[in-house]
Design an enzyme around this catalytic site. Sequence first.
Site, PDB file in Angstrom:
ATOM      1  N   LYS A   4       0.856  -1.203   0.000  1.00  0.00           N
ATOM      2  CA  LYS A   4       0.000   0.000   0.000  1.00  0.00           C
ATOM      3  C   LYS A   4       0.885   1.244   0.000  1.00  0.00           C
ATOM      4  O   LYS A   4       1.854   1.318   0.763  1.00  0.00           O
ATOM      5  CB  LYS A   4      -0.902  -0.018   1.227  1.00  0.00           C
ATOM      6  CG  LYS A   4      -1.897   1.135   1.287  1.00  0.00           C
ATOM      7  CD  LYS A   4      -2.844   0.968   2.478  1.00  0.00           C
ATOM      8  CE  LYS A   4      -3.909   2.056   2.506  1.00  0.00           C
ATOM      9  NZ  LYS A   4      -4.860   1.879   3.627  1.00  0.00           N
ATOM     10  N   SER A  26      -9.878   2.144   2.539  1.00  0.00           N
ATOM     11  CA  SER A  26      -8.944   2.861   1.706  1.00  0.00           C
ATOM     12  C   SER A  26      -7.962   1.968   0.940  1.00  0.00           C
ATOM     13  O   SER A  26      -7.359   2.411  -0.041  1.00  0.00           O
ATOM     14  CB  SER A  26      -8.133   3.836   2.568  1.00  0.00           C
ATOM     15  OG  SER A  26      -7.357   3.130   3.512  1.00  0.00           O
ATOM     16  N   SER A  63     -10.268  -0.398   6.662  1.00  0.00           N
ATOM     17  CA  SER A  63      -9.626  -0.298   5.346  1.00  0.00           C
ATOM     18  C   SER A  63      -8.923  -1.536   4.818  1.00  0.00           C
ATOM     19  O   SER A  63      -8.520  -1.547   3.658  1.00  0.00           O
ATOM     20  CB  SER A  63      -8.627   0.848   5.343  1.00  0.00           C
ATOM     21  OG  SER A  63      -9.300   2.053   5.129  1.00  0.00           O
TER      22      SER A  63
HETATM   23  N1  GLN Z   1     -13.446   4.419   5.854  1.00  0.00           N
HETATM   24  C1  GLN Z   1     -12.802   4.806   7.083  1.00  0.00           C
HETATM   25  C2  GLN Z   1     -12.367   6.238   7.032  1.00  0.00           C
HETATM   26  O1  GLN Z   1     -12.551   6.848   6.011  1.00  0.00           O
HETATM   27  C3  GLN Z   1     -11.676   3.874   7.408  1.00  0.00           C
HETATM   28  C4  GLN Z   1     -10.456   4.187   6.690  1.00  0.00           C
HETATM   29  C5  GLN Z   1      -9.293   3.318   7.139  1.00  0.00           C
HETATM   30  O2  GLN Z   1      -9.473   2.301   7.775  1.00  0.00           O
HETATM   31  N2  GLN Z   1      -8.103   3.788   6.827  1.00  0.00           N
HETATM   32  O3  GLN Z   1     -11.844   6.766   7.977  1.00  0.00           O
END
Ligand code: GLN
Length: 488
Positions: free
Chosen positions: A80, A155, A179
């Site tokens: 990532k 994400s 995410s």
């Molecule tokens: N969708 C969540 C957010 O926007 C989780 C994102 C994540 O786990 N990095 O904060």
Amino acid sequence: MSADLHDLGFLEVAEALTQKRASSEELTMALLARSEELESKLNSLTWFNREAVLAEARAADAARAAGDNRPYLGVPIAIKDLLNVKGQPCTAGSRILKGYVAPYDATVIARLRAAGCVFVSRTNTDEFAMGGSTETSAYGTTRNPWDTDRVPGGSSGGSAAAVAARLAPAALASDTGGSIRQPAAFCGVTGLKPTYGRVSRYGCTAFASSLDQIGPIARSVEDATAVYQVIAGLDPHDSTTAARPVDDCLPNVRAARDLKGLKLGLPKEYFVDGLHPEVEQLTRAAVAQCRALGAEIVDVELPHSKYGIACYYVLAPAEASANLARYDGVRYGFRAEAEDLQEMYEQTRAQGFGAEVKRRVILGTYVLSSGFHDAYYLRAQKVRTLIRRDFDRVFARCDAILGPVTPSPAFRVGEKTADPVQMYLGDIFTANVNLAGICGLSVPCGFTTGGLPAGLHIIGPAFADARILQIGAAYQHATEWHKQQPKI
Ligand code: GLN
């Protein structure tokens, strides 16, 4: 066999290399060729450098020829674009880090490097991991390999899409509120969010430090376990890592065939109005499968889980606003032209950050400001404790919890971009796990009539990572969902 090299999973690749049925160079070339072919449709990668990556693969082959037989020597893995790999770009999906090259390896990368892995590509992410669809990346939206009109989740949508599309046998990702698990569910692959403190965050671009955790996305629980075993453990560079030993759980995961003697809880709050009927039906079928494998299924309650989203969207932006203060145009990446220092700071941040990141920085600064700190931030901290205690109570009588990962299957690109709250509600089943600091696994559990994957959520108490992996592995031994491939 070279035509199908990209089809091999992480452990299969390792086996092909140790048995000298393929070289790391051949494997890496197959993945790069496939990436070149499919990336115009998927946009799951932010970077790959053919020459640099092939040089690494050749070096691994030379080492193996010279007698080095580390099991994962030469195994390619995607990373990532939020985790620092020395000498590779690290953008966090943001314009503000454009041109930034990592000067050091994150601890997870150093461990994979010591194990011999080759870092084949970098995967797209929502900007600073803020999002649930990979649409906030400054490098364009990633598409879901099962339906390119739809999002891959986020994400870590790049990691999930790349693994599902066979651009890499496995990938590293990060999970702050879902995410790893949500994109894994949307893309029909397996994702583990380890217990907070189990995997070092050193070298991970920080979003919300009390919630962030790095973990694997892979084709199977066995593969995810293999990667997890390499990256987990105490790290002097991250004082939140736990001193507990990481037992070698791979043999037990590989041998897992049933769930006899396990008590698994089904929270009534996870089967509510708003849960997509087909996702509910697929989750319930997976629960029935777990019962058939010998588990005792009991009803449980997590009464404070309904406050999870509100609590998370106070605490995560608060921590993000502090963590992102460092991007001032002086130390990293992008710098705007300006007359004086103050204007340079302002313009750098105004031009460098996208809309969602700005929204979070403003929200986070607000909830931490002197007049509102107690009403929002402190209160959310107290609610966080209540959410954790709910889980403690359930785990006093259950070995793990089952439920859906997401309230719906993958939605269409653009469907939720105009309404951030709709996007945030997608984290309803996942964010609580981060707030409680416990572990969660997403395993594929079937497809909707429209051909979209769904994920079964297996949640375990803190440091029961090996247990949820064993549960997931037993489920996968009895099912074929994780073996399905998207046709792109
Ligand atoms: N969708 C969540 C957010 O926007 C989780 C994102 C994540 O786990 N990095 O904060």
